[in-house]
Design an enzyme around this catalytic site. Structure first.
Site: not given
Ligand code: AMP
Length: 116
Positions: A30, A89, A102
């Site tokens: 992440d 989520n 994810h």
């Molecule tokens: P969610 O709130 O479950 O949609 O989580 C999305 C996650 O994706 C968050 O924890 C972000 O920090 C992560 N995220 C967003 N952009 C990227 C990226 N380019 N590479 C890795 N993680 C990311």
């Protein structure tokens, strides 16, 4: 899906620190970790979120859970005395921000419940 961030990481057109791959899944760190270990396990197939999962996704879902266990073992957080957290989520109330399914694998520190 061309405009999906996580599809881009899977296709390696968007940078990502990939730590684990299988035929069905990719796992990467992440970008904003909330714990010493914070890895996202995603299916290679684009699925919007956990509310969109149907019977046709059963193999992908099983592969994601197995990948999550393997990531936890690789990252050194699989000690059953301590454990870790797995999170899907769904939607705005959960702060879901990326529209590609994810599974968060979070560990390496003590966490509280309920989540904020
Ligand atoms: P969610 O709130 O479950 O949609 O989580 C999305 C996650 O994706 C968050 O924890 C972000 O920090 C992560 N995220 C967003 N952009 C990227 C990226 N380019 N590479 C890795 N993680 C990311």
């Amino acid at each position: 899906m061309t405009d999906c961030l996580f599809c881009g990481i899977i296709a390696r057109t968007v940078p990502g620190e990939i730590v684990h791959e299988t035929e069905r899944t990719v796992a990467f760190r992440d970008i904003a970790p909330v714990a010493p270990v914070h890895v996202l396990v995603v299916p290679r197939t684009h699925v919007e979120n956990a509310a969109c999962i149907g019977a046709e996704h059963a193999d992908d879902l099983a592969a994601m859970l197995i990948a999550a266990r393997e990531v936890a073992e690789m990252e050194g957080i699989a000690d059953p005395e301590r454990g870790y957290r797995l999170v899907f989520n769904v939607g705005a109330d959960s702060s879901n921000s990326v529209g590609h399914l994810h599974l968060h694998v979070i560990g390496g520190r003590r966490m509280s419940w309920p989540p904020g």
